[in-house]
Design an enzyme around this catalytic site. Structure first.
Site, PDB file in Angstrom:
ATOM      1  N   SER A   1      38.195  29.588  51.072  1.00  0.00           N
ATOM      2  CA  SER A   1      37.769  29.685  52.471  1.00  0.00           C
ATOM      3  C   SER A   1      36.706  28.636  52.819  1.00  0.00           C
ATOM      4  CB  SER A   1      37.216  31.085  52.729  1.00  0.00           C
ATOM      5  OG  SER A   1      36.073  31.282  51.933  1.00  0.00           O
TER       6      SER A   1
ATOM      7  N   CYS B   1      47.902  29.978  53.449  1.00  0.00           N
ATOM      8  CA  CYS B   1      47.010  29.170  54.290  1.00  0.00           C
ATOM      9  C   CYS B   1      47.780  28.543  55.438  1.00  0.00           C
ATOM     10  CB  CYS B   1      46.332  28.102  53.447  1.00  0.00           C
ATOM     11  SG  CYS B   1      47.507  27.270  52.391  1.00  0.00           S
TER      12      CYS B   1
ATOM     13  N   GLU C   1      40.486  22.411  49.799  1.00  0.00           N
ATOM     14  CA  GLU C   1      41.565  22.744  50.733  1.00  0.00           C
ATOM     15  C   GLU C   1      41.262  24.145  51.252  1.00  0.00           C
ATOM     16  OE1 GLU C   1      43.202  20.271  51.594  1.00  0.00           O
ATOM     17  OE2 GLU C   1      42.880  18.967  49.869  1.00  0.00           O
TER      18      GLU C   1
ATOM     19  N   LYS D   1      37.446  28.591  37.131  1.00  0.00           N
ATOM     20  CA  LYS D   1      37.051  29.925  37.577  1.00  0.00           C
ATOM     21  C   LYS D   1      38.187  30.480  38.428  1.00  0.00           C
ATOM     22  CE  LYS D   1      35.243  32.059  40.970  1.00  0.00           C
ATOM     23  NZ  LYS D   1      36.048  33.257  40.717  1.00  0.00           N
TER      24      LYS D   1
HETATM   25  P1  NAD Z   1      37.474  32.539  48.821  1.00  0.00           P
HETATM   26  O1  NAD Z   1      36.735  31.395  49.418  1.00  0.00           O
HETATM   27  O2  NAD Z   1      36.971  33.895  49.070  1.00  0.00           O
HETATM   28  O3  NAD Z   1      37.525  32.383  47.247  1.00  0.00           O
HETATM   29  C1  NAD Z   1      38.038  31.217  46.633  1.00  0.00           C
HETATM   30  C2  NAD Z   1      37.418  31.108  45.251  1.00  0.00           C
HETATM   31  O4  NAD Z   1      36.023  30.821  45.395  1.00  0.00           O
HETATM   32  C3  NAD Z   1      37.485  32.412  44.449  1.00  0.00           C
HETATM   33  O5  NAD Z   1      37.753  32.094  43.098  1.00  0.00           O
HETATM   34  C4  NAD Z   1      36.085  32.983  44.608  1.00  0.00           C
HETATM   35  O6  NAD Z   1      35.693  33.847  43.582  1.00  0.00           O
HETATM   36  C5  NAD Z   1      35.272  31.706  44.581  1.00  0.00           C
HETATM   37  N1  NAD Z   1      33.908  31.797  45.125  1.00  0.00           N
HETATM   38  C6  NAD Z   1      33.416  32.627  46.061  1.00  0.00           C
HETATM   39  N2  NAD Z   1      32.111  32.344  46.297  1.00  0.00           N
HETATM   40  C7  NAD Z   1      31.794  31.292  45.496  1.00  0.00           C
HETATM   41  C8  NAD Z   1      30.611  30.515  45.284  1.00  0.00           C
HETATM   42  N3  NAD Z   1      29.481  30.747  45.961  1.00  0.00           N
HETATM   43  N4  NAD Z   1      30.651  29.511  44.380  1.00  0.00           N
HETATM   44  C9  NAD Z   1      31.783  29.241  43.697  1.00  0.00           C
HETATM   45  N5  NAD Z   1      32.927  29.932  43.862  1.00  0.00           N
HETATM   46  C10 NAD Z   1      32.936  30.943  44.749  1.00  0.00           C
HETATM   47  O7  NAD Z   1      39.014  32.383  49.269  1.00  0.00           O
HETATM   48  P2  NAD Z   1      40.252  33.355  48.934  1.00  0.00           P
HETATM   49  O8  NAD Z   1      40.122  34.598  49.741  1.00  0.00           O
HETATM   50  O9  NAD Z   1      40.478  33.478  47.478  1.00  0.00           O
HETATM   51  O10 NAD Z   1      41.449  32.490  49.501  1.00  0.00           O
HETATM   52  C11 NAD Z   1      41.829  32.524  50.825  1.00  0.00           C
HETATM   53  C12 NAD Z   1      41.399  31.273  51.567  1.00  0.00           C
HETATM   54  O11 NAD Z   1      41.955  30.134  50.920  1.00  0.00           O
HETATM   55  C13 NAD Z   1      41.925  31.240  52.990  1.00  0.00           C
HETATM   56  O12 NAD Z   1      40.925  30.740  53.841  1.00  0.00           O
HETATM   57  C14 NAD Z   1      43.097  30.264  52.889  1.00  0.00           C
HETATM   58  O13 NAD Z   1      43.437  29.654  54.112  1.00  0.00           O
HETATM   59  C15 NAD Z   1      42.594  29.304  51.880  1.00  0.00           C
HETATM   60  N6  NAD Z   1      43.668  28.552  51.227  1.00  0.00           N
HETATM   61  C16 NAD Z   1      43.838  27.259  51.564  1.00  0.00           C
HETATM   62  C17 NAD Z   1      44.862  26.509  50.992  1.00  0.00           C
HETATM   63  C18 NAD Z   1      45.071  25.068  51.350  1.00  0.00           C
HETATM   64  O14 NAD Z   1      45.798  24.390  50.639  1.00  0.00           O
HETATM   65  N7  NAD Z   1      44.482  24.583  52.420  1.00  0.00           N
HETATM   66  C19 NAD Z   1      45.699  27.115  50.059  1.00  0.00           C
HETATM   67  C20 NAD Z   1      45.481  28.459  49.724  1.00  0.00           C
HETATM   68  C21 NAD Z   1      44.452  29.167  50.315  1.00  0.00           C
END
Ligand code: NAD
Length: 569
Positions: free
Chosen positions: A292, A353, A319, A238
Site C-alpha cells: 500500500s 491492485c 508498486e 519479509k
Molecule cells: P501493506 O502495505 O499492508 O503490506 C505490504 C507489506 O508491507 C506486508 O508484508 C507488510 O507486513 C509490510 N509492512 C507493513 N508495514 C511495514 C513497515 N512499516 N515497514 C516494512 N514493511 C511493512 O499491503 P497489503 O495489504 O499486503 O497489499 C495490498 C496493497 O498492495 C494494495 O494497496 C494493492 O493495490 C497493492 N498492490 C500493488 C501491486 C502493484 O503491482 N502495483 C500489486 C499487488 C498489490
C-alpha cells in the site's frame, strides 16, 4: 572531437611494434534458451491436475505447518508466535510462524552482506540453471502444493490460484532469467578490439536488498525476493503474514533447486520492526516493495532520513495501489462491458491492485449495463474457494473486512450514493463480503476516488453530452494511475482516449478488462501514487537490481603523452 583524438591516438599506438596482451575479462557463458509463458491448466473433471490439486488441498488443510525464520542455513523461532488462518474459515490455522525481532533482522542483514560477496562470484550460467530448475519444480512436482497453499491461505479459487501461484510465478522465474540472458548480448563498442576492448559485466549491489511483499499474489513474493537475487544480490525477504504458507513453499523450492543458503533469507516480522531495522542499516542497497501507499511512503521517508548513512544510494522500487477505471463510451459493446467488469471488479474479491473499482457509464447505456451487472452478479456463488463452482471467496482478514465494510456502510448512509446490488457482510465463519455495486451521483465521493481493495464497484453515470468533462475526471479525481480500460466501438474516440488518458494508467486496456496482465505480455506497474512503474514482467526489471561494471582493457602500451599534431608547429 573526442572520437577523432581517440582514433588518431589508437592509430598511433597500433603503428608501434608492441607486446600484445590478451583480454582477461572472461566472456560470460550464457546458455541459449528461448522462452514462453507457462500454460494455465484447466482443472476439468477427471484431469490429472484436478486429482493432484485435491490431494494437495487435503494434505494442506489437514495440518498447521510450523514455519521458521531462516537466516543463512540456520532456522530460528522466537516467542512472538503468529498464525495464518484461512480467510474463509478463520478458526482454521494453516501456518504457525514467528516474528523475527530487531536483533534477528540485524543478524539476517549481517549474513546477507557476507553472502552477497560469494554469490556475486557464481557464474551467471549457473544461476540461470538454478532458476530454470526452480521453474521446473514449480511447474511439476510442487504446482499442486503451491496452488493449495494459495487457495487455503489467501482464499483464491482454483483458477485464481493457477494463474498466480503456478503460471505467473513460473513465468517470473523463466522470463527474468531470459531477460538477463538477453541483456548479456549487449556489449559496448570496441572500435579496434586488438587495441582496446570494452566490456560490460553485471554485478549485484554490495550490501543487501529488502524484499517486502503483499498478500494478494504469491507470485509477487517470489519475484520481489528472487529477481534481485538472480542478478547477484543477497536478500532479506519479509513475506506478508497472510501469504506466509505459499511464500514459505517458494523459499523451500528455491533451496531445493540450488539457491545457496543466505542468498535469500526468510524473515517474517512485524512490518515496522522490519522496516525500521533495514532502513537503519548502512548496508541497505535497495527495497523491493509491493503493497500500500502508506507503507511505501513510510519506508521512503525513513530512507530519506538516513540518506547520509548509506554506502550506496538505495534503489527503491514500490508498486502500490490503484483506483482502476472502466470508461464506457456510448458506442461500447454492452456484453463486453458487463462481463469484463464483473470479472475485473469481483474476481478474488477485488483484491487485485488492477481490479476495476470505478466505472464511468453514459446515461444512454446505463439501463442495459445496470441490468447486465445486477443480473450476472446475482448468479455469482460466494463461498469456499475449494468448491469448483465458487466465483469468489472471503476477503483476506479482519482488517480488510472492517475497511471494506466501512465503505459499504458509508454508501448505505450517504444521500449521494445508492447500493444497487449486494452490500451484505458476514464475518461469523469467514470474512465474507458480497460483491457490491454502488451508484454515485458525486464523481468525487470518497468511494469513487479512494482505493477500497475489496469487492466494491462504484459507478458514476454521466450525461452523454458531458463526455469531455467526464474524461477529465479520470485523471484528475484520484491520486492513482495504475490500470484503466476504455470500452468503445468508435475508433475516433479510442484514438482520442489513447492520447488524452495517457497519464492515467501504467497499464491501459482497449475493449478489455483492467486486470489479468501476463508476465512478458503486459509488463506491469503504474505511476503517480501507484508506484515507481518499474514494470515487473518486463525486460528492464531485473536490470534495475544490477550494478553493471564497464571494463576497458588496453592491450598496447602508452608510449607518449603528446598528440601527433603537437609536433607540427
Ligand atoms: P501493506 O502495505 O499492508 O503490506 C505490504 C507489506 O508491507 C506486508 O508484508 C507488510 O507486513 C509490510 N509492512 C507493513 N508495514 C511495514 C513497515 N512499516 N515497514 C516494512 N514493511 C511493512 O499491503 P497489503 O495489504 O499486503 O497489499 C495490498 C496493497 O498492495 C494494495 O494497496 C494493492 O493495490 C497493492 N498492490 C500493488 C501491486 C502493484 O503491482 N502495483 C500489486 C499487488 C498489490
Amino acid at each position: 572531437m573526442l572520437s577523432i583524438c581517440k582514433q588518431s591516438f589508437a592509430a598511433a599506438n597500433a603503428r608501434l611494434t608492441v607486446r600484445c596482451l590478451a583480454s582477461i575479462v572472461p566472456e560470460a557463458k550464457i546458455p541459449d534458451f528461448g522462452v514462453k509463458n507457462e500454460p494455465v491448466l484447466e482443472y476439468l473433471k477427471g484431469s490429472r491436475e484436478r486429482t493432484e490439486l485435491e490431494a494437495a488441498l487435503k494434505a494442506t488443510a489437514g495440518k498447521c505447518e510450523d514455519v521458521p525464520i531462516v537466516i543463512g542455513d540456520k532456522e530460528f523461532k522466537t516467542d512472538n508466535v503468529q498464525y495464518q488462518v484461512m480467510p474463509h474459515n478463520h478458526k482454521k490455522q494453516i501456518a504457525k510462524f514467528y516474528y523475527a525481532d530487531a536483533k534477528l533482522v540485524q543478524k539476517a542483514i549481517d549474513n546477507a552482506v557476507e553472502t552477497q560477496k560469494k554469490w556475486d562470484k557464481v557464474p551467471i550460467a549457473q544461476r540461470l540453471n538454478i532458476w530454470e530448475k526452480a521453474a521446473q519444480l514449480m511447474a511439476g512436482e510442487y504446482r499442486a502444493k503451491l496452488n493449495a497453499a494459495t487457495m487455503l491461505g489467501q482464499a483464491k479459487t482454483t483458477v485464481q490460484a493457477e494463474i498466480d501461484s503456478a503460471a505467473e510465478l513460473i513465468d517470473f522465474f523463466r522470463l527474468n532469467a531470459f531477460f538477463l540472458k538477453e541483456a548479456h548480448k549487449y556489449q559496448p563498442i570496441s572500435e579496434n578490439p586488438k587495441v582496446t576492448k570494452n566490456s560490460m559485466r553485471y554485478r549485484g549491489i554490495d550490501g543487501f536488498i529488502a524484499a517486502v511483499s503483499p498478500f494478494n499474489f504469491t507470485a509477487i513474493g517470489g519475484n520481489l525476493a528472487y529477481t534481485p537475487a538472480l542478478i547477484g544480490n543477497a536478500v532479506l525477504w519479509k513475506p506478508s503474514d497472510t501469504a506466509l504458507l505459499s511464500n514459505w513453499l517458494i523459499f523451500k523450492i528455491c533451496r531445493e533447486a540450488g539457491v545457496p543458503p543466505g542468498v535469500v533469507n526468510f524473515v517474517p516480522a512485524d512490518g515496522p520492526v522490519f522496516g525500521d531495522t533495514i532502513t537503519a542499516s548502512p548496508h541497505l542497497a535497495g527495497i523491493n516493495f509491493t503493497g500500500s501507499v502508506p507503507t511505501f511512503t513510510r519506508l521512503w521517508t525513513q530512507v530519506g532520513k538516513n540518506i547520509n548513512n548509506y554506502k550506496n544510494f538505495p534503489r527503491l522500487i514500490g508498486e502500490c495501489g490503484g483506483k482502476n477505471y472502466h470508461f464506457v463510451h456510448p458506442s461500447a459493446d454492452v456484453t463486453s462491458v458487463v462481463n469484463g467488469t464483473i470479472r475485473s471488479s469481483f474476481e478474488f474479491c477485488g483484491q487485485k491492485c488492477s481490479a476495476c473499482s470505478r466505472m464511468y457509464c453514459p446515461e444512454s447505456l446505463w439501463p442495459k449495463v445496470k441490468e447486465g451487472l445486477v443480473s450476472l452478479r446475482a448468479t455469482l456463488k460466494i463461498g469456499d474457494p475449494t468448491e469448483y463452482d465458487t466465483f469468489t471467496s472471503a476477503v483476506i482478514d479482519d482488517k480488510a473486512y472492517k475497511r471494506i465494510k466501512g465503505y459499504i456502510d458509508h454508501a448505505k448512509k450517504s444521500k449521494d450514493l445508492e447500493v444497487v446490488a449486494g452490500g451484505k457482510c458476514d464475518d461469523s465463519t469467514g470474512y465474507f463480503i458480497e460483491p457490491t455495486i454502488v451508484q454515485s451521483k458525486n464523481p468525487k465521493d470518497k468511494i469513487m476516488v479512494e482505493e477500497i481493495f475489496g469487492p466494491v464497484l462504484s459507478v458514476y453515470v454521466y450525461p452523454d453530452n458531458k463526455l469531455d468533462e467526464t474524461m477529465d475526471l479520470v485523471g484528475n479525481s484520484t491520486a492513482f494511475a495504475l490500470t484503466g480500460a476504455v470500452f468503445a466501438q468508435d475508433q475516433a474516440f479510442l484514438k482520442r482516449a489513447l492520447e488524452e488518458l495517457k497519464m492515467t494508467a501504467g497499464n491501459f486496456y482497449i475493449n478489455d478488462k483492467s486486470t489479468g496482465s501476463v508476465v512478458g505480455q503486459q509488463p506491469f506497474g503504474g505511476a503517480r501514487l501507484s508506484g515507481t512503474n518499474d514494470k515487473a514482467g518486463g525486460p528492464h526489471y531485473v536490470l534495475r537490481w544490477g550494478n553493471p561494471q564497464a571494463v576497458k582493457e588496453t592491450f598496447v602500451p602508452l608510449t607518449e603523452i603528446n598528440y601527433p599534431y603537437m609536433s607540427q608547429v
